[in-house]
Motif scaffolding. Sequence first.
Motif, short mmCIF file in Angstrom:
data_model
loop_
_atom_site.label_atom_id
_atom_site.label_comp_id
_atom_site.label_asym_id
_atom_site.label_seq_id
_atom_site.Cartn_x
_atom_site.Cartn_y
_atom_site.Cartn_z
N ARG A 34 35.13 -6.30 49.54
CA ARG A 34 35.63 -4.92 49.53
C ARG A 34 35.59 -4.30 50.93
NH1 ARG A 34 35.90 -1.83 44.93
NH2 ARG A 34 35.62 -2.90 42.93
N TYR A 72 32.38 -9.93 38.74
CA TYR A 72 33.47 -9.00 39.03
C TYR A 72 34.10 -8.52 37.72
CZ TYR A 72 38.06 -7.37 40.62
OH TYR A 72 39.19 -6.62 40.85
N ALA A 131 38.46 -5.05 45.78
CA ALA A 131 38.00 -6.39 46.13
C ALA A 131 39.18 -7.31 46.39
CB ALA A 131 37.14 -6.95 45.01
#
Length: 535
Positions: free
Chosen positions: A34, A255, A274
Amino acid sequence: MSAGTKYVFVTGGVISSLGKGITAASLACLLKSRGLKVNVLKCDPYLNINPGLLSPMQHGEVFVTCDGMETDLDLGHYERFMDQETNRDNTVTAGRVYETVLNAEKSGKFAGKTIQVVPHITNEIKYRFKKAAEGFEVLIVEIGGTVGDIEGLPFLEAARQFRNDVGRDNVLHIHVTLVPYIKASDEMKTKPTQHSVMKLRELGIEPSIIVCRIDQPLTDDLKEKITLFCSVDKKAVIEEMDVQHSIYEVPIKLYEEKLDELVLEYLNLKAKPADLKQWGEMLYTCINPKHSVTIAIAGKYTELKDSYKSIYEALKHGGFANDCAVRIKYVDLDSANLIKELSGADAIIAPDGAVETGTLEKKLEVIKHARENNVPFFGICLGMQCAVIEFARNVCNMKDADSQEFNDQTKNPVIIKSIAKNAEGGEWRLGSWHCSVKKGSKAFESYKTDSVSERHRHKYEVNNAFAQPLEKAGLVVSGVNPEMQFVEMVELSSHPWFIGVQFNPEFQSRPVRPHPLFKGFIAAALKRKESKSDA
């Protein structure tokens, strides 16, 4: 400490070996994807100064950083998942903390005060937190061991105090715990998690996120029970199931569980979405390979696979680069059928690792088998030294050729004690050293450059006095340290792929950036397998 740094503490409960290191590394991978500047610190509660003298059979391999620090294997996970170098600031043991404080007391720093765990030991630990955070936006601190272990208490107390030191909004606690499935009653139990969190609360720490290690999905009822008894949001009960193919699936799984989003939300951090494209491409190759090879690791510590953790991962990375699944066969050097066990392998790797006289002879037998049968061979550190000994004995007819480590009376000491000193004045050559690669060699073919830097951990070297007769007989010196003229790499010009390296290339291999030598080694193994199939 950097202004505005956020701190994430990762603890573990119920049992050891839950995967705190993989969880911490995976979170670091996600946050870095990120665009955040992320670092990780491993706190080991044992009293050893560092893992350098620990048996690999207890803690697994000793990982070495670029600045020569001998560390826990979790730092290897950090580097591989973040694709980022670590150093001595990324690790601390209770032994080093106590040593620092007691040395300061001896020098008079505390002016005769009584030295106590609180505040002196905890202050030193907190200093380590701040040191590791310098220049980073997020520091993830993994506290080793299990909540409730007596030796881990100073680290947990330091973490508790730290929230007041840097502000409560700048600290987040993640607790990794086990939710076991009980076969007899056909149900999963949250009670161990409840008790583990209760223990943390007794120490003054309130986790905001619970990462549940499970082998089957949590039901909504189970999540609600954990939410109720552990005082966390339902969305903060994260599932971390055993993965099917590779540990590199874990960042993607976390994630999908939105762990990184939660961390950003709770710490009030802003970051871009991300970018996991490269990671996803690597993972696709990992899960859907077109080819496969079998690699034999012939070593001393094969009973505990973590003894060769970085080699294992680097071989897998080499497979990714060749669209190839790598099956690893661990072969014990003490096996009664050693050569027979090697027969099914497409290539052989001789790793580092202390040996006794009997085991040395077995290692030489493995190398001779690879050399005489054109089996791709990769010797690392001691494995490379043994390749030199085997060649000197069986090709150059130096029957007593040996290393001074094993026989200091030999008339042909092809391996001698190094004159190098490390940063702390010790005899071990540690950390990164330059290597000039010989153009036209197989090593150069892999590296595609004539200058590289690789990490070392050894105190014996190839004796340059024997370099000329060895080369004349066909063992080419294909890599040399330009500063000290140490032999760094040797290879057989007449062999399809036979390379020995004095360094540990596995420490610099990454899943998204495989080490060139491991890439070349797997390519050679695949070529041999395909040629056998065509025959």
